[in-house]
Design a protein around this motif. Structure first.
Motif, mmCIF file in Angstrom:
data_model
loop_
_atom_site.group_PDB
_atom_site.id
_atom_site.type_symbol
_atom_site.label_atom_id
_atom_site.label_comp_id
_atom_site.label_asym_id
_atom_site.label_seq_id
_atom_site.Cartn_x
_atom_site.Cartn_y
_atom_site.Cartn_z
ATOM 1 N N ARG A 1 -4.571 8.012 4.734
ATOM 2 C CA ARG A 1 -5.452 7.374 3.686
ATOM 3 C C ARG A 1 -4.482 6.610 2.923
ATOM 4 N NH1 ARG A 1 -10.464 9.310 4.341
ATOM 5 N NH2 ARG A 1 -10.558 11.796 4.990
ATOM 6 N N TRP B 1 0.811 -1.075 -0.049
ATOM 7 C CA TRP B 1 0.044 -0.099 -0.053
ATOM 8 C C TRP B 1 0.886 1.308 -0.107
ATOM 9 C CZ3 TRP B 1 -3.869 -1.217 4.240
ATOM 10 C CH2 TRP B 1 -4.832 -2.241 3.958
ATOM 11 N N THR B 2 0.353 2.336 -0.760
ATOM 12 C CA THR B 2 0.876 3.802 -0.321
ATOM 13 C C THR B 2 -0.114 4.516 0.440
ATOM 14 O OG1 THR B 2 -0.230 4.389 -2.622
ATOM 15 C CG2 THR B 2 2.113 3.292 -2.723
ATOM 16 N N ASP C 1 -1.163 8.462 1.827
ATOM 17 C CA ASP C 1 -1.286 9.860 1.496
ATOM 18 C C ASP C 1 -1.687 10.321 2.949
ATOM 19 O OD1 ASP C 1 -0.962 9.852 -1.182
ATOM 20 O OD2 ASP C 1 -3.097 9.475 -1.457
ATOM 21 N N THR D 1 -3.890 3.947 -0.307
ATOM 22 C CA THR D 1 -4.319 3.811 -1.700
ATOM 23 C C THR D 1 -3.367 2.608 -2.416
ATOM 24 O OG1 THR D 1 -2.608 5.043 -2.672
ATOM 25 C CG2 THR D 1 -4.716 6.198 -2.162
ATOM 26 N N GLY D 2 -4.135 2.026 -3.600
ATOM 27 C CA GLY D 2 -3.371 0.857 -4.166
ATOM 28 C C GLY D 2 -3.801 -0.455 -3.541
#
Length: 686
Positions: free
Chosen positions: A72, A57-58, A60, A74-75
């Motif tokens: 949060r 996961w990345t 933010d 993403t991915g």
């Protein structure tokens, strides 16, 4: 071994992590405290290093003001929500405020995996937990004592090592870990009760610091020779053995004499070097040795002691006099053996008799290999989990002589010394596992090494100390017998066992004492094993050993109500009880909590392992009707309990709730401040 880059979080303010679990595809994290995106990247880097199978996961990071951030992911896919180690991630961020970012990861040894697996599969938190104790005569500066142990932890990587929570456990070496040093004023606790309570508390090898230090007494006023300070060390076998503890105590004395700061840098070699060396070993010769050593058509003595499932531990101890110990050593040396070989011979005879064996019969038991006879340079100076059980299969023939048995045991011991790095699980894989398996373990600890220079320097400071004495351990074997020498040189035998075996074990120890005393007095070159067994005929037919009924499993622990909700819609917060935190601390926290939620104190949950999932289910199931039908629901824990808080929150989410998991850095923080931080975290839902 993998080394990873890590940034340090600011040290001035604590960090709180709030995880929202619910219908969204990926969780949302609220971070309270000073944090930057580089710190998030460092934590994710650490997760990728130590959890290589976790989703990539990345993140933010959105700042909403000083000390208020939303993270949060993403991915990720919907089916990855339970695969990412959110709890470990939250623990990393909150631990990092104390400078404990994970610095490197390495595989656990086969022996360590064996010991950890045994501890994980048993509900007793004291499983595979050992203790050592000694008396400190003279003045004791508690502040310097604590500083000295802090310095030892800083220089010894093994004391900053934990297991991760992967299916194939690995080791995680943290860059910092703080020792838990507890001082109790004299008269506030009875020694034996203190020792037993500390053992029952256990050591979680998935949390930093596998060694706990307790003082009973202490301070400058303890200089009277009649009132020594009692020192207790509690440690986990999967990370430390008794040899290691003696090494660490020696380093502690050096630090104490130096004013609390250990001279020199981090120890090398350490377990990192040992793991590297172990990976290069060819197991062919070891496999040939162990597969050929347990051959023969003779029927073995059947298992005598089964695991009853009891959590009540019995412990018995006997001591030979100085004269008896010296006579035993001289007698064993006459036949080319040592005291440890003499003890093995006596134990084999007692198991033969207890099993009602007739004629030549193979007897099985296990012995603890110290792990310091191997060809690893510096092994005798390397603290870690190197000592482990190795199976023994001994032929007892009543017509054979005592010297023949001593010679057989000695030769096997010498031949086995080169393979002390092998684990019992590896041997079982090579041999198909012994049938029946050994059910008793013999451990013979080397006599304490004299420390003339350290003792002289301590004496100059008015301090006299004794060598640490091991107090017994609950191992994978129903019966564990530990032999060691006390300060006066007397041989001491300590047996640990299920309490239901009390009568049987006390009989065996009495018979062992008789043989250890009588063999040096009356046996000669032609004394047969049958004649030795005849010495016990007047003491009855031997212990009536056999299976015992297992205790019924305990029901899940009920939560304790710390604070009732202010109204029906207020919701509830479940607080996971952390190791070493008293009920009084939580009562103070509840008193200061501004509400309106109700507060429940939940039973502790292991930081990982096979028992962690079952424990999380038990805690959640025990909530029952206390799970609010209206209002918010949160599960909170201090740093180190992030995985448990997230696991319980996931169970609540599966039931349709929208729970929070809250992880607080509680280092150096009082209950009042924690109460307000918890209330703030629960009130600000993402």
């Amino acid at each position: 071994m993998t080394t990873s880059r890590f940034a340090r979080l600011p040290q001035g303010e604590p960090i709180t992590v709030v995880v929202e679990l619910g219908p969204s595809a990926l969780p949302v994290l609220e971070l309270h405290g000073p944090i930057e995106s580089t710190h998030i990247e460092a934590a994710l880097d650490s997760i990728a290093t130590c959890y290589p199978d976790a989703p990539a996961w990345t993140a933010d990071l959105e700042s909403r003001g000083p000390g208020q951030h939303t993270l949060r992911f993403t991915g990720g896919a919907d089916d990855e929500r339970s695969a990412f180690p959110l709890g470990a991630f939250a623990d990393l961020l909150t631990h990092a405020g104390r400078g404990s970012f994970m610095s490197r990861c390495l595989p656990a040894t086969p022996l360590q995996r064996d010991l950890l697996a045994d501890a994980d599969t048993h509900p007793d938190p004291g499983r595979q937990v050992e203790q050592a104790a000694w008396d400190w005569h003279g003045p004791l500066d508690v502040a310097r004592f604590t500083a000295a142990w802090n310095s030892v932890f800083a220089n010894e990587s093994v004391l900053r090592t934990t297991f991760d929570d992967r299916p194939e456990p690995g080791l995680v070496v943290h860059d910092q870990a703080e020792p838990e040093v507890v001082r109790l004023p004299r008269g506030t606790a009875e020694w034996h009760s203190l020792v037993e309570a500390d053992r029952r508390r256990g050591i979680d090898p998935r949390r930093p610091a596998p060694l706990r230090i307790t003082l009973l007494g202490g301070g400058q006023a303890s200089s009277a020779p009649s009132t020594p300070t009692r020192v207790l060390l509690t440690y986990h076998h999967a990370l430390l053995d008794s040899w290691s503890v003696r090494l660490l105590v020696r380093e502690f004395y050096r630090a104490y004499l130096a004013g609390g700061e250990l001279p020199g840098g981090e120890r090398r070699p350490d377990m990192t070097d040992y793991v590297t060396w172990l990976a290069t070993q060819d197991t062919t010769a070891a496999e040939d040795f162990f597969t050929s050593a347990d051959t023969g058509d003779l029927a073995p003595v059947p298992p005598l002691f089964t695991d009853s499932g009891s959590r009540a531990e019995g412990r018995s101890r006997l001591r030979l006099t100085q004269g008896e110990t010296a006579a035993l050593a001289d007698w064993a040396a006459t036949w080319g053996g040592g005291e440890s070989i003499a003890l093995q011979a006596v134990w084999a005879l007692l198991l033969y008799r207890a099993g009602r064996a007739v004629g030549p019969t193979r007897v099985r038991y296990a012995t603890t290999a110290a792990g310091r006879s191997i060809l690893f340079e510096g092994v005798e100076r390397t603290p870690g989990a190197l000592a482990g059980p190795l199976p023994q299969a001994v032929l007892v023939d009543p017509d054979a002589t005592v010297p023949q048995l001593i010679a057989d045991l000695r030769d096997r011991c010498l031949n086995q010394a080169a393979y002390e790095w092998v684990s019992a699980s590896q041997i079982h894989a090579w041999t198909g596992g012994p049938r029946p398996p050994a059910d008793t373990l013999l451990t013979f600890e080397a006599p304490p090494r004299v420390m003339p220079e350290l003792e002289a320097d301590l004496a100059a400071a008015g301090v006299q100390v004794e060598p640490p004495q091991t107090l017994g351990a609950r191992t994978a074997f129903p019966v564990t017998l530990i032999a060691h020498h006390d300060r006066s040189g007397c041989l001491v035998l300590t047996a640990s066992y299920d309490q239901v075996r009390l009568q049987e074990i006390t009989e065996l120890l009495a018979h062992a004492a008789l043989l250890l005393r009588e063999l040096p007095r009356g046996s000669g070159p032609h004394t047969t094993l049958g004649q030795v067994l005849a010495l016990l005929t007047h003491m009855g037919d031997g212990a009536a050993v056999g299976p015992v009924q297992a205790e019924p499993a305990e029901s899940g622990p009920l939560p304790a109500v710390l604070r009732h909700p202010a109204h029906a819609d207020a919701g509830a917060v479940g607080l996971l009880q952390a190791p070493g935190i008293s009920r009084a601390f939580y009562d103070q926290l509840a008193h200061a909590y501004p509400g309106p939620e109700g507060l429940l104190l939940l039973a502790p949950v292991p930081a990982g392992g096979t028992r962690a999932d079952a424990a999380a289910h038990a805690v959640y199931d025990a909530l029952g009707s206390r799970v609010p039908s209206r209002g918010g629901l949160a599960f909170a824990g201090f740093s180190g309990d992030g995985a448990a808080a997230c696991a319980i929150a996931r169970l609540a989410a599966a039931d349709g709730h929208r729970p929070l998991a809250v992880v607080l850095d509680a280092t150096g923080t009082g209950p009042d401040d924690l109460a307000h931080r918890l209330a703030s975290a629960v009130a600000r839902r993402p």
